[in-house]
Design an enzyme around this catalytic site. Structure first.
Site, PDB file in Angstrom:
ATOM      1  N   GLU A   1      10.598  -8.483  -2.842  1.00 63.77           N
ATOM      2  CA  GLU A   1      11.130  -7.275  -2.705  1.00 63.77           C
ATOM      3  C   GLU A   1      10.472  -6.779  -1.256  1.00 63.77           C
ATOM      4  O   GLU A   1       9.392  -6.856  -1.043  1.00 63.77           O
ATOM      5  CB  GLU A   1      10.740  -6.292  -3.689  1.00 63.77           C
ATOM      6  CG  GLU A   1      11.227  -6.304  -5.050  1.00 63.77           C
ATOM      7  CD  GLU A   1      12.616  -6.454  -5.195  1.00 63.77           C
ATOM      8  OE1 GLU A   1      13.426  -5.856  -4.401  1.00 63.77           O
ATOM      9  OE2 GLU A   1      13.284  -6.865  -6.223  1.00 63.77           O
ATOM     10  N   LEU A   2      11.364  -7.010  -0.231  1.00 65.23           N
ATOM     11  CA  LEU A   2      11.104  -7.080   1.125  1.00 65.23           C
ATOM     12  C   LEU A   2      11.292  -5.690   2.013  1.00 65.23           C
ATOM     13  O   LEU A   2      11.694  -4.680   1.424  1.00 65.23           O
ATOM     14  CB  LEU A   2      11.294  -8.346   1.776  1.00 65.23           C
ATOM     15  CG  LEU A   2      11.005  -9.621   0.912  1.00 65.23           C
ATOM     16  CD1 LEU A   2      11.516 -10.556   1.708  1.00 65.23           C
ATOM     17  CD2 LEU A   2       9.593  -9.803   0.600  1.00 65.23           C
TER      18      LEU A   2
ATOM     19  N   LYS B   1      -2.279  -8.077  -7.830  1.00 67.77           N
ATOM     20  CA  LYS B   1      -3.324  -8.109  -6.540  1.00 67.77           C
ATOM     21  C   LYS B   1      -2.629  -6.877  -5.909  1.00 67.77           C
ATOM     22  O   LYS B   1      -1.623  -7.045  -5.058  1.00 67.77           O
ATOM     23  CB  LYS B   1      -3.102  -9.626  -5.862  1.00 67.77           C
ATOM     24  CG  LYS B   1      -4.128  -9.964  -5.074  1.00 67.77           C
ATOM     25  CD  LYS B   1      -4.800  -8.870  -3.791  1.00 67.77           C
ATOM     26  CE  LYS B   1      -3.586  -8.976  -2.738  1.00 67.77           C
ATOM     27  NZ  LYS B   1      -4.069  -7.783  -1.663  1.00 67.77           N
TER      28      LYS B   1
ATOM     29  N   GLY C   1       6.452  -6.497  -0.516  1.00 66.57           N
ATOM     30  CA  GLY C   1       5.755  -6.486   0.906  1.00 66.57           C
ATOM     31  C   GLY C   1       6.652  -6.888   2.056  1.00 66.57           C
ATOM     32  O   GLY C   1       8.024  -6.677   1.935  1.00 66.57           O
ATOM     33  N   SER C   2       5.966  -7.173   3.283  1.00 66.34           N
ATOM     34  CA  SER C   2       6.829  -7.412   4.339  1.00 66.34           C
ATOM     35  C   SER C   2       7.360  -8.699   4.087  1.00 66.34           C
ATOM     36  O   SER C   2       7.175  -9.695   3.501  1.00 66.34           O
ATOM     37  CB  SER C   2       5.755  -7.552   5.472  1.00 66.34           C
ATOM     38  OG  SER C   2       4.849  -8.599   5.296  1.00 66.34           O
TER      39      SER C   2
ATOM     40  N   GLU D   1      12.301  -3.021  11.330  1.00 64.18           N
ATOM     41  CA  GLU D   1      11.854  -2.008  10.409  1.00 64.18           C
ATOM     42  C   GLU D   1      10.923  -1.081  11.179  1.00 64.18           C
ATOM     43  O   GLU D   1       9.649  -1.715  11.982  1.00 64.18           O
ATOM     44  CB  GLU D   1      11.155  -2.796   9.154  1.00 64.18           C
ATOM     45  CG  GLU D   1      10.773  -1.703   8.066  1.00 64.18           C
ATOM     46  CD  GLU D   1      10.385  -2.296   7.199  1.00 64.18           C
ATOM     47  OE1 GLU D   1       9.506  -3.168   6.987  1.00 64.18           O
ATOM     48  OE2 GLU D   1      10.589  -1.830   5.840  1.00 64.18           O
TER      49      GLU D   1
ATOM     50  N   TRP E   1       0.915  -1.351  -0.027  1.00 65.53           N
ATOM     51  CA  TRP E   1       0.003   0.172   0.057  1.00 65.53           C
ATOM     52  C   TRP E   1       0.976   1.156   0.040  1.00 65.53           C
ATOM     53  O   TRP E   1       0.054   2.503  -0.073  1.00 65.53           O
ATOM     54  CB  TRP E   1      -0.873   0.080   1.104  1.00 65.53           C
ATOM     55  CG  TRP E   1      -0.113  -0.315   2.547  1.00 65.53           C
ATOM     56  CD1 TRP E   1      -0.006  -1.501   2.931  1.00 65.53           C
ATOM     57  CD2 TRP E   1       0.623   0.500   3.187  1.00 65.53           C
ATOM     58  NE1 TRP E   1       0.615  -1.396   4.266  1.00 65.53           N
ATOM     59  CE2 TRP E   1       1.046  -0.053   4.391  1.00 65.53           C
ATOM     60  CE3 TRP E   1       1.081   1.794   3.283  1.00 65.53           C
ATOM     61  CZ2 TRP E   1       2.008   0.344   5.303  1.00 65.53           C
ATOM     62  CZ3 TRP E   1       1.797   2.367   3.960  1.00 65.53           C
ATOM     63  CH2 TRP E   1       2.274   1.640   5.268  1.00 65.53           C
ATOM     64  N   ASN E   2       2.222   1.078   0.318  1.00 63.40           N
ATOM     65  CA  ASN E   2       2.954   2.398   0.500  1.00 63.40           C
ATOM     66  C   ASN E   2       3.304   3.307  -0.689  1.00 63.40           C
ATOM     67  O   ASN E   2       2.962   4.452  -0.700  1.00 63.40           O
ATOM     68  CB  ASN E   2       4.070   1.954   1.236  1.00 63.40           C
ATOM     69  CG  ASN E   2       5.258   1.303   0.536  1.00 63.40           C
ATOM     70  OD1 ASN E   2       4.716   0.359  -0.284  1.00 63.40           O
ATOM     71  ND2 ASN E   2       6.345   1.305   0.989  1.00 63.40           N
TER      72      ASN E   2
ATOM     73  N   CYS F   1      10.167   1.301   1.696  1.00 68.09           N
ATOM     74  CA  CYS F   1      11.291   0.275   2.135  1.00 68.09           C
ATOM     75  C   CYS F   1      12.632   0.855   2.128  1.00 68.09           C
ATOM     76  O   CYS F   1      13.309   0.245   3.049  1.00 68.09           O
ATOM     77  CB  CYS F   1      10.713  -0.827   1.012  1.00 68.09           C
ATOM     78  SG  CYS F   1      11.338  -0.144  -0.783  1.00 68.09           S
TER      79      CYS F   1
END
Ligand code: NDP
Length: 500
Positions: free
Chosen positions: A237-238, A165, A215-216, A369, A141-142, A271
């Site tokens: 990509e975390l 998605k 995401g996370s 984080e 969402w960021n 991130c």
């Protein structure tokens, strides 16, 4: 597009600043996802058969339409994230940059490449890069617009179709941008958005030919396990815990402003946000003073215009974690010298940019984080200590070094265990489409964005060897006398002829 046949159980999307409902999107079921992937498979046949140039032409047109409609798209992004104009424009320019780069270079990157076969001259070898089929993209969402499409663009140009998605918190940014793709002439079902929550994302992993997850780290690990079960390629990509190192000879005005912009862009919900700063002892006090003076000039609010420096955070869960990290740090001896509070007068999720000093690695704020507008600054005795502490993390996404000695800055950069480092800037590598980026350790796995590798990861490599049959004699052994002679000759030639 969200299909009208999708499950009618909806997800209400709210504006984090006003609390008002923006709209409702369908919560796509497993069946909806499967149907979308089947449509994407059908559409892929023609899309994959089109020339790379033709695909580039349509995607370039889409990029122009996004650019022309930037105010509309930015409005949608801002409404569902609470970010300011700067943050929303970064999404537009970020995606535009990728579209410009890949539509210019895709033909060259995807072109079959010559390779040396075992018997040169009488054989020809080539490596082809073929589309994988349907690529699934799960996005956070960021940066809801940019991150829904940053991977999709090279995937599409490589001849795949995509099913995306987006986060349930921010689906409209992806929907409005996909709409523009269809207006630009992207054929039906080449790009589809399936709205929904984590279950919808998990279903997508079960049907696509490759999954790209942003995401996370916690969710990324689940996606990796699921993808491994199906033996499909995946990229993750975390999260990150990026460090900034400030050496004694750095330009402190530049470093101080970079500390603020690098930590507070999108209210720190990035991130590659600067999450901790290590400053050499000699200039520590002066640096802290400069950051403190500068941060007073920051403006915060929900208004329009690039002169509003920081907007709202996007959801309560993130804000609670920011508060928890600050509380933990203060209990262990840290001092808040600026900020540290909510600003309900501006909106329910506004949080002041916050400077913390007297921090150390016993605190969550230096290890986990935080994902908020917090600037923890730690004094270090020398470069070695700075590098050791910067590497003392499970993450390895990005980082920065500030020094007037550019060669030294580059040497220090190579000692950081991260996917990229910028010297005298923050976050500059991910902004450069020709430079690949992606995390190490808990920050990422399975492929980087940008550059040639950022498009080839959406392809299956196929090597094809063509034998002219010169000197070939049919027989019942592969080691017939002629072949044996050729092998011996080649062994000698490979030792002494440089280009063989
Ligand atoms: P999440 O991991 O919570 O969610 C990411 C996406 O995964 C969302 O679309 C989410 O859906 C979906 N999802 C949730 N559960 C599952 C599941 N079991 N299977 C498949 N998909 C699932 O991350 P956030 O949205 O909170 O994003 C913030 C994180 O993203 C931060 O850690 C940040 O550092 C990282 N990030 C990394 C970037 C990078 O390039 N390295 C860039 C930007 C962010 P839903 O939201 O609907 O639940």
């Amino acid at each position: 597009m969200a299909d009208s046949k999708q499950n009618m159980a909806g997800i209400s999307v709210k504006n984090p600043v006003t609390g008002q409902e923006i709209g409702v999107v369908p919560k796509s079921t497993r069946d909806d996802v499967q149907a979308a992937v089947e449509r994407a498979q059908d559409a892929q046949l023609a899309w994959g058969a089109a020339s790379v140039e033709e695909r580039c032409r349509v995607i370039r047109k889409w990029g122009d339409l996004i650019w022309e409609n930037q105010e509309r798209v930015m409005r949608v992004i801002r409404d569902e994230t609470g970010k300011n104009d700067t943050g929303a424009f970064i999404e537009i320019i970020g995606l535009d940059n990728y579209i410009a780069y890949y539509t210019k270079h895709a033909s060259e990157f995807l072109r079959p490449e010559r390779r040396q076969p075992i018997f040169p001259i009488i054989q020809r070898g080539k490596v082809y890069h073929k589309p994988l089929g349907v690529v699934g993209v799960i996005s956070p969402w960021n940066y809801p617009m940019m991150l829904a499409f940053l991977d999709a663009v090279p995937a599409l140009l490589a001849g795949n179709t995509v099913v995306i998605k987006p986060s349930e918190i921010t689906p409209f940014s992806a929907l409005v941008t996909a709409d523009l793709a269809y207006q630009a002439g992207v054929p039906e079902h080449v790009i589809q958005i399936v709205t929904g929550d984590g279950e919808t994302g998990a279903a997508l992993v079960d049907y696509v030919d490759m999954i790209c997850f942003t995401g996370s780290t916690a969710t990324g690990r689940k996606v990796a396990v699921q993808a491994a079960e199906r033996l499909i390629p995946f990229s993750l990509e975390l999260g990150g815990k990026d460090a900034m190192i400030v050496l004694a000879d750095a330009d402190l005005d530049i470093a101080a402003s970079a500390a603020i912009t690098g930590s507070c862009e999108n209210a720190g919900q990035m991130c590659i946000s600067i999450e901790r700063i290590y400053v050499e002892e000699k200039i520590y006090d002066r640096f802290v003073e400069k950051v403190k003076t500068l941060i007073h000039q920051m403006t915060m609010g929900a208004g329009d215009g690039l002169d509003i420096h920081m907007g709202s955070m996007t959801n309560e869960r993130e804000l609670l974690r920011v508060e928890e990290h600050i509380k933990d740090a203060v209990e262990k001896g840290a001092e808040v010298i600026y900020g540290g509070k909510r600003r309900p007068d501006l909106g329910p999720l506004f949080f002041e940019p916050t400077i913390l000093i007297n921090v150390d690695h016993s605190m969550k704020i230096m290890k986990e984080e935080t994902f908020g507008p917090v600037i923890p600054i730690m004094k270090v005795y020398n470069v070695d200590e700075a590098v050791r502490l910067a590497n003392d993390t499970e993450y390895g996404l990005s980082g920065s070094v500030f020094t007037r000695n550019l060669a030294l800055g580059e040497r220090i950069a190579t000692r950081l265990n991260t996917g990229d480092v910028s010297v005298n800037r923050t976050q500059a590598v991910p902004a450069s489409a020709a430079m690949s980026w992606g995390g190490q350790k808990y920050s990422g796995f399975g492929g980087r964005r940008g550059d040639k590798e950022g498009i080839l990861r959406f392809t299956a490599t196929q090597s094809i060897l063509v034998d002219t049959q010169i000197g070939y004699k049919p027989g019942l052994t592969i080691l017939d006398p002629t072949t044996l002679m050729f092998l011996k000759l080649m062994r000698l030639a490979r030792r002494y002829v440089p280009f063989l």
